[in-house]
Design a protein around this motif. Structure first.
Motif, PDB file in Angstrom:
ATOM      1  N   ASN A  40     -11.711  22.621 -33.563  1.00 37.82           N
ATOM      2  CA  ASN A  40     -12.080  22.330 -34.953  1.00 37.82           C
ATOM      3  C   ASN A  40     -12.739  23.514 -35.639  1.00 37.82           C
ATOM      4  O   ASN A  40     -13.305  23.368 -36.717  1.00 37.82           O
ATOM      5  N   GLU A  41     -12.681  24.681 -35.018  1.00 40.46           N
ATOM      6  CA  GLU A  41     -13.285  25.879 -35.609  1.00 40.46           C
ATOM      7  C   GLU A  41     -12.544  26.255 -36.886  1.00 40.46           C
ATOM      8  O   GLU A  41     -11.407  25.846 -37.109  1.00 40.46           O
ATOM      9  N   SER A  42     -13.179  27.077 -37.682  1.00 40.74           N
ATOM     10  CA  SER A  42     -12.530  27.572 -38.898  1.00 40.74           C
ATOM     11  C   SER A  42     -11.362  28.474 -38.509  1.00 40.74           C
ATOM     12  O   SER A  42     -11.350  29.052 -37.408  1.00 40.74           O
ATOM     13  N   ASP A  43     -10.407  28.596 -39.391  1.00 48.60           N
ATOM     14  CA  ASP A  43      -9.246  29.444 -39.112  1.00 48.60           C
ATOM     15  C   ASP A  43      -9.656  30.890 -38.840  1.00 48.60           C
ATOM     16  O   ASP A  43      -9.087  31.544 -37.969  1.00 48.60           O
ATOM     17  N   GLU A  44     -10.642  31.382 -39.579  1.00 51.75           N
ATOM     18  CA  GLU A  44     -11.108  32.759 -39.387  1.00 51.75           C
ATOM     19  C   GLU A  44     -11.731  32.932 -38.004  1.00 51.75           C
ATOM     20  O   GLU A  44     -11.476  33.918 -37.304  1.00 51.75           O
ATOM     21  N   SER A  45     -12.527  31.961 -37.584  1.00 51.75           N
ATOM     22  CA  SER A  45     -13.150  32.003 -36.262  1.00 51.75           C
ATOM     23  C   SER A  45     -12.088  31.944 -35.164  1.00 51.75           C
ATOM     24  O   SER A  45     -12.154  32.692 -34.179  1.00 51.75           O
ATOM     25  N   LYS A  46     -11.132  31.062 -35.334  1.00 54.57           N
ATOM     26  CA  LYS A  46     -10.036  30.953 -34.363  1.00 54.57           C
ATOM     27  C   LYS A  46      -9.305  32.281 -34.228  1.00 54.57           C
ATOM     28  O   LYS A  46      -9.032  32.747 -33.118  1.00 54.57           O
ATOM     29  N   LYS A  47      -9.001  32.882 -35.369  1.00 56.97           N
ATOM     30  CA  LYS A  47      -8.244  34.138 -35.383  1.00 56.97           C
ATOM     31  C   LYS A  47      -8.983  35.234 -34.608  1.00 56.97           C
ATOM     32  O   LYS A  47      -8.388  35.929 -33.792  1.00 56.97           O
ATOM     33  N   GLU A  48     -10.280  35.355 -34.845  1.00 58.66           N
ATOM     34  CA  GLU A  48     -11.074  36.376 -34.162  1.00 58.66           C
ATOM     35  C   GLU A  48     -11.163  36.121 -32.657  1.00 58.66           C
ATOM     36  O   GLU A  48     -11.001  37.029 -31.849  1.00 58.66           O
ATOM     37  N   ARG A  49     -11.430  34.880 -32.288  1.00 56.76           N
ATOM     38  CA  ARG A  49     -11.548  34.541 -30.858  1.00 56.76           C
ATOM     39  C   ARG A  49     -10.224  34.727 -30.132  1.00 56.76           C
ATOM     40  O   ARG A  49     -10.185  35.257 -29.019  1.00 56.76           O
ATOM     41  N   VAL A  50      -9.127  34.278 -30.749  1.00 57.88           N
ATOM     42  CA  VAL A  50      -7.806  34.408 -30.121  1.00 57.88           C
ATOM     43  C   VAL A  50      -7.457  35.884 -29.952  1.00 57.88           C
ATOM     44  O   VAL A  50      -6.958  36.296 -28.906  1.00 57.88           O
ATOM     45  N   LYS A  51      -7.733  36.692 -30.962  1.00 59.68           N
ATOM     46  CA  LYS A  51      -7.451  38.131 -30.875  1.00 59.68           C
ATOM     47  C   LYS A  51      -8.208  38.749 -29.701  1.00 59.68           C
ATOM     48  O   LYS A  51      -7.646  39.510 -28.920  1.00 59.68           O
ATOM     49  N   GLY A  52      -9.478  38.406 -29.556  1.00 57.94           N
ATOM     50  CA  GLY A  52     -10.281  38.932 -28.449  1.00 57.94           C
ATOM     51  C   GLY A  52      -9.755  38.492 -27.092  1.00 57.94           C
ATOM     52  O   GLY A  52      -9.703  39.280 -26.144  1.00 57.94           O
ATOM     53  N   LEU A  53      -9.348  37.237 -27.005  1.00 54.03           N
ATOM     54  CA  LEU A  53      -8.804  36.727 -25.738  1.00 54.03           C
ATOM     55  C   LEU A  53      -7.485  37.410 -25.395  1.00 54.03           C
ATOM     56  O   LEU A  53      -7.250  37.765 -24.229  1.00 54.03           O
ATOM     57  N   ILE A  54      -6.649  37.618 -26.387  1.00 55.30           N
ATOM     58  CA  ILE A  54      -5.374  38.296 -26.133  1.00 55.30           C
ATOM     59  C   ILE A  54      -5.634  39.727 -25.680  1.00 55.30           C
ATOM     60  O   ILE A  54      -4.985  40.221 -24.747  1.00 55.30           O
ATOM     61  N   ASP A  55      -6.587  40.403 -26.293  1.00 56.76           N
ATOM     62  CA  ASP A  55      -6.937  41.756 -25.851  1.00 56.76           C
ATOM     63  C   ASP A  55      -7.349  41.756 -24.378  1.00 56.76           C
ATOM     64  O   ASP A  55      -7.043  42.692 -23.641  1.00 56.76           O
TER      65      ASP A  55
END
Length: 97
Positions: A40-55
């Motif tokens: 349920n996180e904000s789209d911006e928060s999701k985007k940042e977390r997903v980017k970090g995890l993919i890295d």
């Protein structure tokens, strides 16, 4: 996010099928990506977390780009590793855009 989610699901399925016991960490990261996307996180928060995890999936050494699937059948081995490579490339590309 839908393209990332679909790519992660495909990659996770392939990795679970051919896990040789050395990629549990990467499988856990992929599961965490799906958890973040479906949170349920904000789209911006999701985007940042997903980017970090993919890295984290692609460190200099020992990441998914260093993982290759072994199969006695050469044609099958080539086919599966090609799919793995394409999914890795797609996920990396999607995370940068």
């Amino acid at each position: 996010m839908n393209q990332i989610e679909n790519t992660v699901i495909q990659l996770l399925s392939l990795l679970k099928q051919y896990n040789n016991g050395q990629i549990y960490h990467q499988i856990d990261i992929l599961k965490e990506i799906l958890d973040v996307i479906n949170s349920n996180e904000s789209d911006e928060s999701k985007k940042e977390r997903v980017k970090g995890l993919i890295d984290n999936l692609y460190p200099v050494r020992g990441g998914l780009t260093d993982f290759h699937i072994w199969n006695e059948d050469e044609k099958e081995r080539i086919k599966v590793n090609k799919s793995l490579s394409e999914l890795n490339d797609k996920l990396w590309y999607l995370s940068k855009n």
